[in-house]
Design a protein around this motif. Structure first.
Motif, PDB file in Angstrom:
ATOM      1  N   VAL A 257      25.288 -36.792  -2.512  1.00  0.00           N
ATOM      2  CA  VAL A 257      26.689 -36.364  -2.575  1.00  0.00           C
ATOM      3  C   VAL A 257      26.836 -34.953  -2.011  1.00  0.00           C
ATOM      4  O   VAL A 257      27.780 -34.653  -1.267  1.00  0.00           O
ATOM      5  CB  VAL A 257      27.200 -36.434  -4.033  1.00  0.00           C
ATOM      6  N   ALA A 258      25.886 -34.070  -2.361  1.00  0.00           N
ATOM      7  CA  ALA A 258      25.944 -32.702  -1.849  1.00  0.00           C
ATOM      8  C   ALA A 258      25.849 -32.689  -0.326  1.00  0.00           C
ATOM      9  O   ALA A 258      26.587 -31.961   0.351  1.00  0.00           O
ATOM     10  CB  ALA A 258      24.815 -31.872  -2.456  1.00  0.00           C
ATOM     11  N   ARG A 259      24.970 -33.517   0.221  1.00  0.00           N
ATOM     12  CA  ARG A 259      24.801 -33.562   1.677  1.00  0.00           C
ATOM     13  C   ARG A 259      26.035 -34.122   2.387  1.00  0.00           C
ATOM     14  O   ARG A 259      26.491 -33.575   3.400  1.00  0.00           O
ATOM     15  CB  ARG A 259      23.582 -34.419   2.018  1.00  0.00           C
ATOM     16  N   ASP A 260      26.591 -35.185   1.841  1.00  0.00           N
ATOM     17  CA  ASP A 260      27.657 -35.908   2.543  1.00  0.00           C
ATOM     18  C   ASP A 260      29.061 -35.372   2.264  1.00  0.00           C
ATOM     19  O   ASP A 260      29.952 -35.515   3.105  1.00  0.00           O
ATOM     20  CB  ASP A 260      27.619 -37.398   2.173  1.00  0.00           C
ATOM     21  N   GLN A 261      29.265 -34.778   1.059  1.00  0.00           N
ATOM     22  CA  GLN A 261      30.636 -34.445   0.673  1.00  0.00           C
ATOM     23  C   GLN A 261      30.849 -33.018   0.188  1.00  0.00           C
ATOM     24  O   GLN A 261      31.995 -32.591   0.030  1.00  0.00           O
ATOM     25  CB  GLN A 261      31.104 -35.426  -0.417  1.00  0.00           C
ATOM     26  N   PRO A 265      22.833 -28.776   0.715  1.00  0.00           N
ATOM     27  CA  PRO A 265      22.073 -28.667  -0.533  1.00  0.00           C
ATOM     28  C   PRO A 265      22.459 -27.488  -1.419  1.00  0.00           C
ATOM     29  O   PRO A 265      22.217 -27.517  -2.626  1.00  0.00           O
ATOM     30  CB  PRO A 265      20.620 -28.525  -0.048  1.00  0.00           C
ATOM     31  N   ALA A 266      23.044 -26.437  -0.847  1.00  0.00           N
ATOM     32  CA  ALA A 266      23.348 -25.235  -1.643  1.00  0.00           C
ATOM     33  C   ALA A 266      24.252 -25.530  -2.837  1.00  0.00           C
ATOM     34  O   ALA A 266      23.987 -25.043  -3.951  1.00  0.00           O
ATOM     35  CB  ALA A 266      23.959 -24.158  -0.760  1.00  0.00           C
ATOM     36  N   PRO A 267      25.329 -26.309  -2.696  1.00  0.00           N
ATOM     37  CA  PRO A 267      26.168 -26.590  -3.861  1.00  0.00           C
ATOM     38  C   PRO A 267      25.419 -27.308  -4.986  1.00  0.00           C
ATOM     39  O   PRO A 267      25.660 -27.027  -6.168  1.00  0.00           O
ATOM     40  CB  PRO A 267      27.286 -27.478  -3.291  1.00  0.00           C
ATOM     41  N   TRP A 268      24.525 -28.222  -4.613  1.00  0.00           N
ATOM     42  CA  TRP A 268      23.765 -28.912  -5.651  1.00  0.00           C
ATOM     43  C   TRP A 268      22.792 -27.951  -6.336  1.00  0.00           C
ATOM     44  O   TRP A 268      22.570 -28.033  -7.550  1.00  0.00           O
ATOM     45  CB  TRP A 268      23.026 -30.107  -5.049  1.00  0.00           C
ATOM     46  N   GLY A 269      22.229 -27.036  -5.576  1.00  0.00           N
ATOM     47  CA  GLY A 269      21.374 -26.021  -6.183  1.00  0.00           C
ATOM     48  C   GLY A 269      22.143 -25.162  -7.176  1.00  0.00           C
ATOM     49  O   GLY A 269      21.646 -24.837  -8.258  1.00  0.00           O
ATOM     50  N   LEU A 270      23.391 -24.802  -6.826  1.00  0.00           N
ATOM     51  CA  LEU A 270      24.222 -24.037  -7.754  1.00  0.00           C
ATOM     52  C   LEU A 270      24.524 -24.837  -9.020  1.00  0.00           C
ATOM     53  O   LEU A 270      24.513 -24.298 -10.134  1.00  0.00           O
ATOM     54  CB  LEU A 270      25.531 -23.639  -7.078  1.00  0.00           C
ATOM     55  N   ALA A 271      24.777 -26.131  -8.848  1.00  0.00           N
ATOM     56  CA  ALA A 271      25.072 -26.972 -10.013  1.00  0.00           C
ATOM     57  C   ALA A 271      23.870 -27.071 -10.941  1.00  0.00           C
ATOM     58  O   ALA A 271      24.004 -26.994 -12.169  1.00  0.00           O
ATOM     59  CB  ALA A 271      25.501 -28.363  -9.548  1.00  0.00           C
ATOM     60  N   LEU A 272      22.673 -27.226 -10.374  1.00  0.00           N
ATOM     61  CA  LEU A 272      21.461 -27.289 -11.203  1.00  0.00           C
ATOM     62  C   LEU A 272      21.224 -25.955 -11.903  1.00  0.00           C
ATOM     63  O   LEU A 272      20.783 -25.922 -13.059  1.00  0.00           O
ATOM     64  CB  LEU A 272      20.259 -27.666 -10.338  1.00  0.00           C
TER      65      LEU A 272
END
Length: 466
Positions: A257-261, A265-272
């Motif tokens: 989802v982070a890659r496509d939408q 990867p940075a937003p997913w890293g922030l979420a984690l």
């Protein structure tokens, strides 16, 4: 003029709480060291496979090689940890992890590691974890007194979660700067340091073991303890589903989802990272909050674990995803401390490790299946529907657990003051509270009284050796 401390009063120079005895301090310090190393090593292992020319499927094979022996040997590890001194099992497991990670590091630094070699070494690391985890959980539970259990477990988990966040960030930076092999080498050193610290644990306050006639008999005895408590097996069954679907959403769907939408990867890293901050916030909260109905409050806090999957299904913008991850991290930490406190209160000390092994086994047993089926599920139903399915399963199994009377009624018990300190833990009187039956604890008229998740409260496979 010098200031003298009155007899019986704590020294003004004391830098730790009176309840944080020697064993507790050693266990916490060793866990911080290993989490600093292991969280970076998990990232390093994946990059080592990719840099050797491996594919995403090869990364999955190396991950599976770590998980399979963990599942196979957990129950045996729990039985052994209740037969011999737990700190010896922990030190031996740390030694195995040190050797396997060191060999892995040498292969990667030397260049051209083979896939089978990496799988074999990570399998050895998983084997060490299988023996370490039940022994470590049993040792921690036996190290604090009942009246301080809530605060002690919260502080321990806060330290470990903080080390995990720092270790992942430090490991990522080190991989970019000096390569994955050296990060694996640092992890090997961390295991050596942690094993040395754990070798100084004092078990003289724990009664000598009286093992059954065989290892199989001990496993049967642990199973009897496990299945005789409805609150225990029902929540472990719940988390076999929760850990599986949340793990699939985190490991498979989140990055996609982070890659496509979400832009990469940075937003997913922030979420984690937000999830990790939430766990620390939950631990801080539990330092002072002592809910009377331990499992009722804890189980209600499992419902927010559906939010990240729902947020990915929508998908929420990065800031919204960070908010729901923060809330889910805080909530699962509340559950985690209440779970550990319940285990400490209800399970006999001499059976901590065996019961913990069944807890671990049940909690992670479906995780490899879920991650393997995540791709086919996306193909069959679509990613959005698969994510909504993950969220729905969390809600359904958690609501089902609330129908178990013991889960709703089990209460915190008052802890009588300890008359004397026990040797071996810095004078804290650090022994487990007497265990009583779950049925007795579930009396709704009883007076107000003084679990990474059964097993895994961090929603991802635990790092090797801790």
């Amino acid at each position: 003029m010098s200031i003298r401390t009155a007899p019986g009063q704590p020294s003004a120079r004391r830098r730790r709480p009176a309840w944080a005895g020697r064993n507790y301090t050693l266990l916490t310090g060793a866990a911080v060291v290993t989490h600093l190393g292991s969280n970076g090593a998990l990232i390093a292992a994946a990059f080592a496979v990719l840099e050797a020319g491996g594919s995403g499927g090869d990364v999955g094979l190396v991950t599976a090689a770590r998980t399979l022996p963990l599942v196979l040997f957990l129950l045996i590890g729990g039985a052994i940890a209740d037969r011999i001194p737990r700190h010896r099992v922990m030190v031996a497991a740390n030694a195995l992890n040190c050797v396997s990670q060191g060999a892995f590091a040498v292969l990667v630094i030397a260049g051209d590691p083979q896939l089978w070699q990496m799988m074999l070494l990570t399998a050895l690391c998983g084997t060490g974890t299988a023996f370490f985890s039940p022994a470590a959980e049993g040792m921690l539970l036996s190290t604090v007194s009942g009246e301080h259990a809530n605060r002690a477990f919260a502080l321990f988990r806060m330290a470990v979660n903080g080390a995990g966040i720092g270790g992942a960030a430090l490991g990522g930076a080190m991989i970019a700067a000096i390569g994955p092999g050296w990060v694996l080498a640092v992890d090997a050193v961390a295991f050596a340091v942690a094993g040395a610290l754990r070798s100084f644990l004092d078990v003289s306050h724990i009664a000598p073991r009286t093992p059954g006639s065989s290892l199989l008999a001990d496993l049967r005895d642990g199973w009897v303890e496990f299945r005789s408590r409805p609150w225990l097996w029902s929540i472990v069954l719940q988390f076999s589903v929760v850990v599986a679907v949340v793990g699939a959403a985190e490991a498979v769907y989140g990055p996609l989802v982070a890659r496509d939408q979400l832009g990469g990867p940075a937003p997913w890293g922030l979420a984690l990272a937000a999830f990790g901050i939430g766990t620390i916030g939950g631990a801080v909260l539990m330092m002072t909050w002592k809910p009377r109905r331990l499992l009722l409050v804890g189980t209600l806090c499992v419902f927010p674990l559906a939010l990240p999957s729902a947020g990915l299904a929508i998908p929420l913008p990065t800031w919204g995803l960070c908010v729901v991850m923060l809330l889910s991290g805080l909530a699962i930490e509340v559950f985690g401390v209440n779970w550990m406190t319940t285990m400490h209160q209800e399970i006999p000390e001499e059976k901590f490790s065996r019961v913990s092994a069944y807890d671990w086994f049940g909690s992670i047993s479906m995780l490899p299946v879920a991650t393997a089926l995540a791709g086919p599920a996306e193909t069959a139903f679509g990613r959005t529907n698969a994510l909504w399915g993950c969220a729905a399963l969390v809600v359904i199994v958690t609501a089902a657990v609330l129908t178990v009377p013991d889960v709703r009624r089990l209460t915190r018990k008052p802890v009588p003051p300890l008359s004397a300190s026990r040797p071996g833990d810095g004078g804290t009187g650090a022994v487990a509270a007497p265990a009583t039956s779950a049925a007795a604890a579930c009396d709704p008229d009883s007076p107000p009284a003084g679990p990474q998740t059964p097993g895994r409260l961090n929603l991802a496979p635990a790092p090797s050796g801790d």
